[in-house]
Design a protein around this motif. Structure first.
Motif, short mmCIF file in Angstrom:
data_model
loop_
_atom_site.label_atom_id
_atom_site.label_comp_id
_atom_site.label_asym_id
_atom_site.label_seq_id
_atom_site.Cartn_x
_atom_site.Cartn_y
_atom_site.Cartn_z
N ARG A 87 0.83 -1.21 0.00
CA ARG A 87 0.00 0.00 0.00
C ARG A 87 0.87 1.26 0.00
O ARG A 87 0.55 2.24 -0.67
N SER B 101 1.41 4.40 -3.24
CA SER B 101 1.02 5.78 -2.95
C SER B 101 1.73 6.76 -3.88
O SER B 101 2.87 6.55 -4.29
N THR B 102 1.04 7.85 -4.18
CA THR B 102 1.67 8.90 -4.99
C THR B 102 2.49 9.85 -4.13
O THR B 102 3.35 10.55 -4.64
N LYS B 103 2.22 9.86 -2.83
CA LYS B 103 2.97 10.71 -1.91
C LYS B 103 3.47 9.84 -0.77
O LYS B 103 2.70 9.33 0.03
N LEU B 104 4.78 9.69 -0.72
CA LEU B 104 5.39 8.83 0.28
C LEU B 104 6.47 9.62 1.02
O LEU B 104 7.28 10.30 0.40
N ARG C 119 2.32 7.73 4.35
CA ARG C 119 1.73 8.19 3.09
C ARG C 119 0.57 9.10 3.43
O ARG C 119 -0.06 8.99 4.48
N ASP C 120 0.29 10.02 2.53
CA ASP C 120 -0.81 10.95 2.73
C ASP C 120 -1.38 11.28 1.37
O ASP C 120 -0.75 11.98 0.57
N GLU C 121 -2.54 10.76 1.08
CA GLU C 121 -3.17 10.95 -0.22
C GLU C 121 -4.12 12.16 -0.25
O GLU C 121 -4.78 12.40 -1.24
N ARG C 122 -4.19 12.88 0.87
CA ARG C 122 -5.09 14.03 0.89
C ARG C 122 -4.58 15.12 -0.03
O ARG C 122 -3.36 15.32 -0.15
N PRO C 123 -5.49 15.83 -0.69
CA PRO C 123 -5.03 16.93 -1.54
C PRO C 123 -4.45 18.05 -0.68
O PRO C 123 -4.87 18.26 0.45
#
Length: 168
Positions: free
Chosen positions: A122, A126-129, A156-160
């Protein structure tokens, strides 16, 4: 030509005879296997020498999941080294060697491996790691001093995220 030499006969009576022979042979081989297993794994194979029976290891012998969870939480969440946990258990009348506790930690890590692998997959998707490597002193009781350990943390943080533009 005999039926044994020609296994592809179309005679139903011969086929039934061949089937009966094969079944009898299978049953004979199964009996041989059972006898070998009984000899190898039967009561005699399970008997312990008298000196083994005199060992006293912990009442019950196998830790419960709750006990292992307690050791893990104390080690990783409360930062309580295994040798200190062994001392605490000893004061309560339970003699556990540090190597026994380490064995429990290792077995728990092995059982938790699928959870670790899923979390890691997972994270990699992620796009932001975010990653952090930190060194920390770790007690080395055998040598009477500390050594340097490394901790790795991933998040990871997928929030905009849309920060306001700052003008200088």
């Amino acid at each position: 030509m005999s039926n044994a030499a020609n296994p592809l006969t179309s005679d139903p009576i011969a086929l039934w005879a061949m089937l009966a022979e094969e079944r009898a042979e299978n049953e004979r081989l199964r009996q041989i296997i059972k006898e070998l297993q009984r000899h190898r794994f039967g009561r005699r194979a399970e008997s312990l020498p008298v000196d083994q029976l005199l060992l006293g290891v912990v009442e019950g012998g196998i830790p419960t999941e709750a006990t292992v969870a307690h050791v893990l939480v104390a080690k990783y969440a409360d930062h309580l080294p295994l040798f200190r946990q062994a001392q605490i258990y000893s004061r309560q009348g339970v003699n556990l060697d540090r190597s026994t506790l380490a064995d429990w930690v290792g077995k728990a890590a092995f059982l938790l491996r699928p959870v670790h692998e899923r979390l890691f997959e997972r994270l990699k998707a992620s796009t932001k790691l975010f990653a952090d490597e930190t060194t920390a002193p770790v007690l080395d009781p055998g040598r009477g001093r500390t050594k340097t350990g490394q901790l790795f943390a991933y998040a990871r943080d997928e929030r905009p995220w849309a920060a306001p533009i700052r003008r200088v």
